[in-house]
Design an enzyme around this catalytic site. Structure first.
Site, PDB file in Angstrom:
ATOM      1  N   HIS A 173       0.829  -1.216   0.000  1.00 50.24           N
ATOM      2  CA  HIS A 173       0.000   0.000   0.000  1.00 50.24           C
ATOM      3  C   HIS A 173       0.865   1.268   0.000  1.00 50.24           C
ATOM      4  CE1 HIS A 173      -3.501  -2.535   0.976  1.00 50.24           C
ATOM      5  NE2 HIS A 173      -2.685  -3.145   1.827  1.00 50.24           N
ATOM      6  N   GLU A 199       9.166   7.062 -17.290  1.00 53.97           N
ATOM      7  CA  GLU A 199       7.852   7.654 -17.532  1.00 53.97           C
ATOM      8  C   GLU A 199       7.309   7.269 -18.905  1.00 53.97           C
ATOM      9  OE1 GLU A 199       8.367  11.653 -14.752  1.00 53.97           O
ATOM     10  OE2 GLU A 199       8.529  11.815 -16.929  1.00 53.97           O
TER      11      GLU A 199
END
Length: 475
Positions: free
Chosen positions: A155, A289
């Protein structure tokens, strides 16, 4: 001359021809079309539908045309509708009417399916080799940092400490599954449609299994309708490519996080980063990216083909022209991304000190407290509760777990004796994770060795397939 038209009295409207024309993108299939044409010529010769002299002339002209296509001496012109019509034009320019003989027993329907399969096989071998190169880079980087402690995350929160090599090599395992899927795909893709004609086979005495063998396929289709309409191999290839892209995207996301100022773990080499046109200090993780962004394109190409296929009746429909550009684009996209991504991985430097300092923070050793109590005979539910109370006490006091006093430990649970401090170290926590697949160093060393062996084995498989299909290309 068009490959059809005898029953038509008028020419095709310019707008309709522009819509139908595919040679701008299907010219990539030219080497494979010439290869399947040579195989078909041999079948016609074997069936007695070409004389020995005719067969020699046609096969010789096809080889000449292959050389001219490779060198760029022969290219499509404005009147060519597709790769097939362009190459037939080239053949008839060399042989006259004899050049049209190859059309016997063959349709563009089985021809294009054969060509596209050959293209896909050839290029997925290339992609597989590039994925293997990335695996090697990840394995080497995991070996370099096999003894470097770091925090693990769930998480995006600190979870448990681990060895950073264990973190890196997880990606090599994901890529291993991609390679396994590609190998599995070959079994279904390497089936020849050639000889199926338009949809019903041929009344001529052809031998589809002979042409299949000639082309390197392991068999030919049992059903001619299925042969010309099947594009499962395209959809499945696009899924494989999208899955690789998804794995690259997830890796790219981690590289973006690790190289951020907030993490400060990674320094991407200058060759694989860029700056800002206005902010002089910037070092942007552009390769990571772009890999993340390209994944959306790969997923979109898969969706395009699945959507195109979902409502089509079997046998050939012109909609199937839309199968090629997504496949070409996905292959070319990954062929562009993978070498750059591999270079980025190979040259990234990680800060051992920063990772080690971060490893015990965020109460990542709380599970060690619970496990300590379990070994003392306490049910895990109760042990979990006690460990959680330790964290609560620390948060209230603004301290870490190892800073709790003996009195505080004992107040939370009587079995939390001073011995608990022995497990409240990153080194001890990591070393204790000896279960199969765990992060302990012996396990990581074994993973590295096993993956090295898998890569070597897969590279031998790639070489074997290349010998089969590339050898057939040269015939």
């Amino acid at each position: 001359m068009a490959l059809w038209g005898g029953r038509f009295t008028g020419g095709t409207d310019d707008a309709a021809f522009a819509l139908s024309r595919s040679v701008e993108f299907d010219w990539r299939l030219a080497p494979y079309d010439l290869r399947s044409s040579r195989a078909h010529a041999k079948v016609l010769l074997k069936a007695g539908l070409l004389t020995e002299d005719q067969g020699v002339k046609i096969i010789g002209a096809l080889k000449e045309l292959s050389d001219e296509v490779l060198s760029g001496a022969f290219i499509p012109n404005a009147s060519d509708e597709d790769v097939h019509s362009a190459l037939e034009r080239g053949l008839t320019e060399k042989l006259g009417e004899l050049g049209g003989s190859l059309r016997a027993g063959r349709s563009r329907n089985d021809q294009v399916s054969t060509d596209l399969r050959l293209y896909a096989i050839d290029h997925l071998l290339m992609i597989e080799a590039l994925v293997s190169d990335l695996q090697v880079a990840l394995i080497a980087k995991a070996d370099e940092y096999k003894d470097a402690p770091a925090p693990g995350f769930t998480h995006l929160q600190h979870a448990q400490p681990l060895l950073f090599g264990h973190e890196l090599i997880k990606h090599a395992h994901a890529l291993a599954r991609d390679i396994d899927r590609i190998h599995d795909w070959f079994a279904r893709a390497a089936i020849s449609p050639l000889g199926s004609g338009a949809l019903a086979g041929s009344s001529l005495e052809l031998d589809p299994q002979s042409s299949a063998k000639e082309l390197g396929f392991h068999s030919s289709f049992e059903n001619s309708i299925d042969a010309v309409s099947d594009r499962d191999f395209v959809a499945e290839a696009l899924f494989l490519l999208a899955m690789v892209g998804s794995h690259l995207s997830r890796m790219g996301e981690e590289w973006c996080l690790w190289s951020s100022s907030e993490f400060g773990w990674a320094v991407i080499d200058d060759g694989f980063a860029t700056g800002s046109s206005i902010m002089p200090q910037k070092r942007n993780p552009d390769v990571a990216e772009l890999a993340r962004g390209k994944a959306s394109r790969l997923i979109g190409n898969l969706t395009t083909v699945l959507t195109m296929l979902k409502g089509l009746p079997f046998a050939y429909n012109r909609d199937l022209q839309e199968d090629k550009e997504p496949l070409f684009d996905s292959i070319e996209t990954l062929a562009l991304v993978l070498p750059a991504f591999t270079g980025m991985v190979s040259t990234t430097k990680f800060n051992r000190e920063v990772m080690a300092a971060s490893a015990p923070t965020g109460f990542s050793l709380a599970t060690e407290v619970a496990d300590f109590l379990v070994r003392a005979g306490i049910p895990f539910a109760n042990a979990h509760e006690a460990a959680g109370q330790c964290v609560h006490t620390c948060e209230a006091a603004g301290i870490q777990l190892h800073e709790l006093s003996d009195t505080q430990f004992a107040a939370i649970h009587p079995l939390l004796t001073p011995e608990v401090r022995k497990v409240l170290t990153v080194e001890g926590a990591v070393a204790s994770r000896l279960t199969y697949g765990g992060t302990a160093l012996p396990n990581l060393v074994s993973q590295i060795a096993n993956l090295h062996s898998q890569v070597d084995m897969n590279r031998m498989k790639i070489a074997d397939k290349k010998r089969t299909f590339s050898g057939m290309m040269a015939q």
